[in-house]
Scaffold this active site. Structure first.
Site, PDB file in Angstrom:
ATOM      1  N   ARG A   8       0.873  -1.177   0.000  1.00 21.88           N
ATOM      2  CA  ARG A   8       0.000   0.000   0.000  1.00 21.88           C
ATOM      3  C   ARG A   8       0.896   1.208   0.000  1.00 21.88           C
ATOM      4  O   ARG A   8       1.790   1.323   0.839  1.00 21.88           O
ATOM      5  CB  ARG A   8      -0.886  -0.002   1.235  1.00 21.88           C
ATOM      6  CG  ARG A   8      -1.789   1.228   1.294  1.00 21.88           C
ATOM      7  CD  ARG A   8      -2.859   1.039   2.326  1.00 21.88           C
ATOM      8  NE  ARG A   8      -3.786   2.069   2.615  1.00 21.88           N
ATOM      9  CZ  ARG A   8      -4.053   3.199   2.002  1.00 21.88           C
ATOM     10  NH1 ARG A   8      -3.394   3.511   0.932  1.00 21.88           N
ATOM     11  NH2 ARG A   8      -4.959   4.036   2.417  1.00 21.88           N
ATOM     12  N   GLU A  16     -11.202   4.181  -5.083  1.00 18.21           N
ATOM     13  CA  GLU A  16     -11.388   2.732  -4.962  1.00 18.21           C
ATOM     14  C   GLU A  16     -12.037   2.140  -6.211  1.00 18.21           C
ATOM     15  O   GLU A  16     -12.992   2.696  -6.744  1.00 18.21           O
ATOM     16  CB  GLU A  16     -12.281   2.420  -3.750  1.00 18.21           C
ATOM     17  CG  GLU A  16     -11.686   2.847  -2.421  1.00 18.21           C
ATOM     18  CD  GLU A  16     -10.529   1.975  -1.966  1.00 18.21           C
ATOM     19  OE1 GLU A  16     -10.480   0.792  -2.346  1.00 18.21           O
ATOM     20  OE2 GLU A  16      -9.677   2.495  -1.231  1.00 18.21           O
ATOM     21  N   ARG A  58      -0.978  -5.749   4.284  1.00 14.81           N
ATOM     22  CA  ARG A  58      -0.194  -5.185   3.188  1.00 14.81           C
ATOM     23  C   ARG A  58       0.962  -4.381   3.761  1.00 14.81           C
ATOM     24  O   ARG A  58       0.823  -3.712   4.782  1.00 14.81           O
ATOM     25  CB  ARG A  58      -1.055  -4.259   2.317  1.00 14.81           C
ATOM     26  CG  ARG A  58      -2.195  -4.961   1.640  1.00 14.81           C
ATOM     27  CD  ARG A  58      -3.076  -3.990   0.904  1.00 14.81           C
ATOM     28  NE  ARG A  58      -3.721  -3.079   1.842  1.00 14.81           N
ATOM     29  CZ  ARG A  58      -4.662  -2.217   1.521  1.00 14.81           C
ATOM     30  NH1 ARG A  58      -5.067  -2.101   0.274  1.00 14.81           N
ATOM     31  NH2 ARG A  58      -5.206  -1.435   2.432  1.00 14.81           N
TER      32      ARG A  58
END
Length: 114
Positions: A8, A16, A58
């Site tokens: 990320r 998104e 992540r």
């Protein structure tokens, strides 16, 4: 050469894509394509700052291409992300400057809506 899994981009939020039948947010597809174009076939260097992972596992990192391009800032300069600082970050000033340049030029999410 190693593999780190999903990353990320630290300090930024991009629109998104959504899941399943959800409609992607405006500029989500453009952001994904631009990030792919920036990274495809390139070596990258990851730089951590504070927390190492998010709640989804992540890796959180600043991403730099092999030619030195700061990818997080480039996404902001292109108007395909906005600054998201949840804690004090070393590169926050650089990220905010990149975002200001996109706002001033009305690029991407900062442009006029159709």
């Amino acid at each position: 050469m190693g593999h780190v899994g999903r990353v990320r981009l630290l300090g930024i939020d991009s629109p998104e894509i959504g899941l399943g039948l959800e409609t992607p947010a405006p500029f989500a597809v453009e952001a994904r394509h631009r990030l792919t174009a920036l990274l495809h076939g390139r070596y990258i260097r990851l730089e951590s700052d504070g927390e190492k992972t998010d709640k989804y596992g992540r890796r959180l990192a600043y991403v730099f291409r092999d030619d030195g391009l700061f990818v997080n800032a480039e996404m902001l300069r292109n108007g395909l992300a906005r600054v998201n600082a949840r804690w004090r970050m070393r590169r926050l000033g650089e990220l905010r400057a990149a975002e200001r340049s996109a706002i001033a030029a009305r690029r991407g999410i900062w442009g006029r809506w159709p």
